[in-house]
Scaffold this motif. Structure first.
Motif, mmCIF file in Angstrom:
data_model
loop_
_atom_site.group_PDB
_atom_site.id
_atom_site.type_symbol
_atom_site.label_atom_id
_atom_site.label_comp_id
_atom_site.label_asym_id
_atom_site.label_seq_id
_atom_site.Cartn_x
_atom_site.Cartn_y
_atom_site.Cartn_z
ATOM 1 N N THR A 138 31.038 -72.371 1.924
ATOM 2 C CA THR A 138 30.571 -72.698 3.282
ATOM 3 C C THR A 138 29.399 -72.127 3.442
ATOM 4 N N ILE A 139 28.312 -73.001 3.402
ATOM 5 C CA ILE A 139 26.878 -72.831 3.603
ATOM 6 C C ILE A 139 26.274 -73.727 4.636
ATOM 7 N N ALA A 140 25.835 -72.773 5.630
ATOM 8 C CA ALA A 140 25.295 -73.173 7.109
ATOM 9 C C ALA A 140 23.745 -72.974 6.860
ATOM 10 N N GLU A 141 23.012 -73.242 8.471
ATOM 11 C CA GLU A 141 21.751 -72.969 8.620
ATOM 12 C C GLU A 141 21.370 -71.358 8.359
ATOM 13 N N ALA A 142 22.457 -70.511 8.510
ATOM 14 C CA ALA A 142 21.980 -69.070 8.647
ATOM 15 C C ALA A 142 21.909 -68.688 6.894
ATOM 16 N N GLU A 143 22.708 -69.131 6.269
ATOM 17 C CA GLU A 143 22.840 -68.826 4.485
ATOM 18 C C GLU A 143 21.473 -69.805 4.089
ATOM 19 N N ARG A 144 21.230 -71.005 4.322
ATOM 20 C CA ARG A 144 20.155 -71.636 3.919
ATOM 21 C C ARG A 144 18.871 -70.799 4.249
ATOM 22 N N ASP A 145 18.563 -70.547 5.466
ATOM 23 C CA ASP A 145 17.649 -69.618 5.874
ATOM 24 C C ASP A 145 17.359 -68.501 5.291
ATOM 25 N N ALA A 146 18.392 -67.681 5.071
ATOM 26 C CA ALA A 146 18.197 -66.569 4.464
ATOM 27 C C ALA A 146 17.959 -66.579 2.949
ATOM 28 N N TRP A 147 18.548 -67.520 2.214
ATOM 29 C CA TRP A 147 18.175 -67.903 0.911
ATOM 30 C C TRP A 147 16.502 -68.259 0.867
ATOM 31 N N LEU A 148 16.274 -69.055 1.674
ATOM 32 C CA LEU A 148 14.701 -69.540 1.545
ATOM 33 C C LEU A 148 13.804 -68.322 1.927
ATOM 34 N N GLU A 149 14.295 -67.436 2.704
ATOM 35 C CA GLU A 149 13.363 -66.191 3.017
ATOM 36 C C GLU A 149 13.367 -65.452 2.005
ATOM 37 N N CYS A 150 14.472 -65.191 1.179
ATOM 38 C CA CYS A 150 14.386 -64.361 0.064
ATOM 39 C C CYS A 150 13.605 -65.016 -0.956
ATOM 40 N N MET A 151 13.647 -66.371 -1.245
ATOM 41 C CA MET A 151 12.877 -66.879 -2.263
ATOM 42 C C MET A 151 11.356 -66.959 -1.836
ATOM 43 N N ALA A 152 10.958 -66.932 -0.407
ATOM 44 C CA ALA A 152 9.660 -66.740 0.003
ATOM 45 C C ALA A 152 8.980 -65.490 -0.152
ATOM 46 N N ARG A 153 9.841 -64.510 0.009
ATOM 47 C CA ARG A 153 9.379 -63.072 -0.330
ATOM 48 C C ARG A 153 9.160 -62.900 -1.938
ATOM 49 N N ALA A 154 10.081 -63.433 -2.643
ATOM 50 C CA ALA A 154 10.059 -63.354 -4.113
ATOM 51 C C ALA A 154 8.609 -64.136 -4.491
ATOM 52 N N ILE A 155 8.556 -65.309 -3.819
ATOM 53 C CA ILE A 155 7.392 -65.942 -4.340
ATOM 54 C C ILE A 155 6.042 -65.339 -3.913
ATOM 55 N N ASP A 156 6.069 -64.753 -2.929
ATOM 56 C CA ASP A 156 4.995 -63.872 -2.472
ATOM 57 C C ASP A 156 4.722 -62.614 -3.546
ATOM 58 N N ARG A 157 5.480 -62.376 -4.127
ATOM 59 C CA ARG A 157 5.405 -61.153 -5.273
ATOM 60 C C ARG A 157 4.866 -61.741 -6.431
ATOM 61 N N GLN A 158 4.737 -62.969 -6.616
ATOM 62 C CA GLN A 158 4.185 -63.533 -8.021
ATOM 63 C C GLN A 158 2.844 -63.754 -7.929
ATOM 64 N N PRO A 159 2.038 -63.788 -9.208
ATOM 65 C CA PRO A 159 0.703 -64.112 -9.301
ATOM 66 C C PRO A 159 0.287 -65.573 -8.992
ATOM 67 N N TYR A 160 0.885 -66.268 -8.203
ATOM 68 C CA TYR A 160 0.962 -67.714 -8.003
ATOM 69 C C TYR A 160 -0.661 -67.779 -7.271
ATOM 70 N N THR A 161 -0.991 -69.022 -7.294
ATOM 71 C CA THR A 161 -1.849 -69.356 -6.444
ATOM 72 C C THR A 161 -1.438 -69.728 -4.930
ATOM 73 N N PRO A 162 -2.076 -69.518 -4.017
ATOM 74 C CA PRO A 162 -1.619 -70.019 -2.685
ATOM 75 C C PRO A 162 -1.018 -71.362 -2.512
ATOM 76 N N VAL A 163 -1.819 -72.212 -3.075
ATOM 77 C CA VAL A 163 -1.138 -73.760 -2.979
ATOM 78 C C VAL A 163 -0.090 -73.825 -4.038
ATOM 79 N N PHE A 164 0.087 -73.209 -5.140
ATOM 80 C CA PHE A 164 1.281 -73.282 -5.582
ATOM 81 C C PHE A 164 2.447 -72.658 -4.947
ATOM 82 N N ALA A 165 2.208 -71.438 -4.559
ATOM 83 C CA ALA A 165 3.260 -70.800 -3.747
ATOM 84 C C ALA A 165 3.629 -71.691 -2.560
ATOM 85 N N SER A 166 2.701 -72.329 -1.906
ATOM 86 C CA SER A 166 3.378 -72.974 -0.809
ATOM 87 C C SER A 166 4.093 -74.325 -1.289
ATOM 88 N N TYR A 167 3.526 -74.990 -2.397
ATOM 89 C CA TYR A 167 4.147 -76.358 -2.886
ATOM 90 C C TYR A 167 5.494 -75.950 -3.271
#
Length: 144
Positions: free
Chosen positions: A91-120
């Motif tokens: 069962t996946i609702a908004e809380a799980e989706r938002d937590a998953w995306l927040e973890c992914m956002a933080r992981a993306i921030d740790r990568q050497p990606y360009t800001p444009v690619f990170a946002s994309y």
């Protein structure tokens, strides 16, 4: 000689290359699960995974390789996948989706990606995350 206009993300393997290829995707995935384990607010989504993350890590990295335009590792190893259908075991609702995306956002921030690619990348990851929620709203998700 550099092309005057680089290939936009989402075309060919441009996103895969911007992510650092397979090695870059594996780093992103490792950081993603590390962030998930370190983030108290992600407990609602972390509980959906087994204690040992080797298999989910391999599956997510394989999926992202093909999804970003690189080798179709997921299909090679596991067959085809429908993201919303795959997630019907939880069962996946908004809380799980938002937590998953927040973890992914933080992981993306740790990568050497360009800001444009990170946002994309984060914008693109919102699409399957939202489809999982929509499938749940239509009664397709079953808790197990």
């Amino acid at each position: 000689m550099q092309p005057l206009h680089p290939v936009p993300f989402g075309v060919g393997d441009a996103s895969y290359q911007a992510a650092g290829g397979e090695a870059g995707i594996e780093r992103l995935v490792a950081d993603f699960y590390r962030v998930m384990d370190e983030t108290e607010s992600a407990a609602c989504v972390r509980r959906l995974y087994p204690a040992q993350l080797d298999e989910p890590r391999a599956r997510l990295a394989a999926f992202l390789c093909g999804w970003l335009g690189g080798p179709r590792r997921y299909a090679e190893r596991y067959g085809s996948i429908s993201i919303p259908q795959f997630h019907t075991r939880w069962t996946i609702a908004e809380a799980e989706r938002d937590a998953w995306l927040e973890c992914m956002a933080r992981a993306i921030d740790r990568q050497p990606y360009t800001p444009v690619f990170a946002s994309y990348l984060l914008t693109q990851l919102r699409v399957p995350a939202e489809r999982i929620i929509q499938a749940g709203r239509s009664g397709c998700l079953v808790s197990r």
